[in-house]
Design an enzyme around this catalytic site. Structure first.
Site, short mmCIF file in Angstrom:
data_model
loop_
_atom_site.label_atom_id
_atom_site.label_comp_id
_atom_site.label_asym_id
_atom_site.label_seq_id
_atom_site.Cartn_x
_atom_site.Cartn_y
_atom_site.Cartn_z
N TYR A 135 84.71 49.08 41.99
CA TYR A 135 84.03 49.86 43.09
C TYR A 135 83.54 48.70 44.26
CZ TYR A 135 83.38 53.94 40.29
OH TYR A 135 83.40 54.64 39.78
N LYS A 190 87.73 47.30 28.06
CA LYS A 190 89.03 48.00 27.72
C LYS A 190 89.94 46.72 27.48
CE LYS A 190 92.33 50.83 27.80
NZ LYS A 190 92.64 51.78 26.33
N ASP A 222 88.11 54.32 26.27
CA ASP A 222 88.84 55.47 25.67
C ASP A 222 88.59 56.13 24.61
OD1 ASP A 222 90.37 53.80 24.62
OD2 ASP A 222 92.21 54.04 24.77
N ASP A 250 78.45 60.65 32.93
CA ASP A 250 78.80 62.73 33.95
C ASP A 250 78.86 62.59 31.79
OD1 ASP A 250 78.23 62.03 36.27
OD2 ASP A 250 80.29 63.42 36.43
MG LIG Z 1 79.60 59.65 38.81
#
Ligand SMILES: [Mg+2]
Ligand SMILES: NC(=O)C1=CN([C@@H]2O[C@H](COP(=O)(O)OP(=O)(O)OC[C@H]3O[C@@H](n4cnc5c(N)ncnc54)[C@H](O)[C@@H]3O)[C@@H](O)[C@H]2O)C=CC1
Ligand SMILES: CC(C)CC(=O)C(=O)O
Length: 362
Positions: A135, A190, A222, A250
């Site tokens: 990000y 990962k 995963d 989320d």
């Molecule tokens: Mg979010």
């Protein structure tokens, strides 16, 4: 206690209004000042995070944040898009440690999309690194490919990166949090594919040597996504990078009944914090008095606990939320047969009333 109040866009204004009323009902010596952020600030000042808003946030002890974003800004140049405001606040305030507790209130066991026995009693804590990873990594952009499958074609790229101190400090946060809970940390990575996350795994393992009383397990992201819906109660503290934490939190929100129930705290090394629901600006329900304000109200409780050390006041908010849920009131997202549907304002009113009752009783 100085709080910068930044409601933002969409449902941000509706849910923050309720959290502000809840804070006011506590009758604490809190000073609050509001400013525009996100799309609302772009409309008024031509920038999603104006200097004056950033200064207000930096000078405050804590920030109460709603959400930013709307589809109508998706074509703007990236630096002007509303989401840059929350990314900029995280970066400028150094808010590297994001706490996202996924707790299933007993009354909401039936609201989750999972079987009740999987989530009854759920209490897990996702700790997401918040100022690094893909990000924030540079370089990023668009260019003409010089290699790969289609040399000469237009391509886009981002950079995933973590430095050792960045991983070390979030690992310490996770192990210390686990010590106050069930003493288990699951580090999600990962490492089987990404160098950044092999490094993450190595550094977390190294830091773990200082916490022999805490169990550490490593899990690929995963598999973690699958285990979260298969057997979520097997987790205690989950620590992971910025992007995986965004996605997994989320997912975890649905274990609590709704994304409208998941609060968050983002802290820096000075215990200054930004408190916001884990969800976004929900343009699909904005302006309709439908949004669940409880994630934001519970974020305000986290603010009182983490930044202001006002444990009693934080407990009071959390008890009020429990009692309102026990009384059967539900916003649309958590409504089920036999319960009473209320609006955003109606839910705020009920929490304020429950708090006022406890204050009156003493
Ligand atoms: Mg979010
Ligand atoms: N921290 C922030 O400010 C964040 C901003 N965003 C932005 O928000 C905008 C919308 O993004 P989406 O992907 O739709 O995610 P979202 O979290 O805003 O909404 C996803 C779904 O959950 C529902 N929802 C969210 N919060 C709710 C609440 N309190 N009560 C009831 N239902 C709720 C929405 O109605 C929608 O159906 C985008 O511009 C996105 O970039 C997204 C995530 C975080
Ligand atoms: C809008 C993004 C910058 C952030 C996000 O989705 C989140 O923090 O949960």
């Amino acid at each position: 206690m100085k709080i910068a109040v930044l409601p933002g866009d969409g449902i941000g204004t509706e849910i923050v209004a309720e959290a502000v009323r809840v804070l006011q009902a506590l009758e604490l010596p809190i000073e609050m000042e509001s400013a525009l952020v996100g799309g609302a600030a772009y409309e008024a000042h031509g920038h999603p995070l104006p200097e004056s808003t950033l200064k207000l946030a930096m000078d405050a002890d804590a920030v109460l944040f709603g959400a930013v974003g709307d589809w109508k800004y998706d074509k703007l140049d990236r630096p002007l898009r509303p989401e840059q405001a929350i990314l900029g606040l995280r970066k400028h305030l150094g808010l590297f440690a994001n706490f996202r507790p996924a707790i299933c209130y007993p009354e909401l066991v039936g609201a989750s999309s999972l079987k009740p026995e999987l989530i009854a009693g759920l209490d897990i804590l996702i700790i997401r690194e918040l100022t690094g990873d893909i990000y924030f990594g540079q370089p990023r952009g668009r260019r003409t490919a010089t290699d790969g499958h289609f040399p000469g074609a237009e391509e886009a790229f981002d950079t995933m990166r973590y430095s050792k101190p960045e991983i070390e400090r979030i690992a310490h946060v996770a192990f210390q949090a686990a010590r106050k809970r069930n003493k288990k940390v699951t580090s999600v990575d990962k490492a089987n594919v990404l160098e950044t996350f092999q490094f993450w795994k190595d550094v977390v393992t190294e830091v773990h040597a200082q916490y022999p009383d805490v169990e550490l397990e490593h899990m690929y992201v995963d598999n973690a996504a699958m285990q979260l819906v298969r057997a979520p109660k097997k987790f205690d503290v989950v620590v992971t990078g910025n992007m995986f934490g965004d996605i997994l939190s989320d997912e975890a929100s649905m274990l609590t009944g709704s994304i409208g129930m998941l609060p968050s705290a983002s802290l820096n090394t000075k215990n200054q914090g930004l408190y916001e629901p884990s969800h976004g600006s929900a343009p699909d329900i904005a302006g309709k008095n439908l949004a669940n304000p409880l994630a934001t109200i519970l974020s305000a409780a986290m603010m009182l606990r983490f930044t202001f050390n006002q444990t009693e006041a934080a407990d009071r908010i959390e008890r009020a939320v429990s009692s309102v849920l026990a009384s059967g009131l539900r916003t649309t997202d958590i409504w089920s047969e036999g319960t009473t549907k209320v609006s955003t304002r109606g839910m705020g009113d009920a929490v304020v009333a429950a708090i006022t009752k406890t204050i009156t009783k003493g």
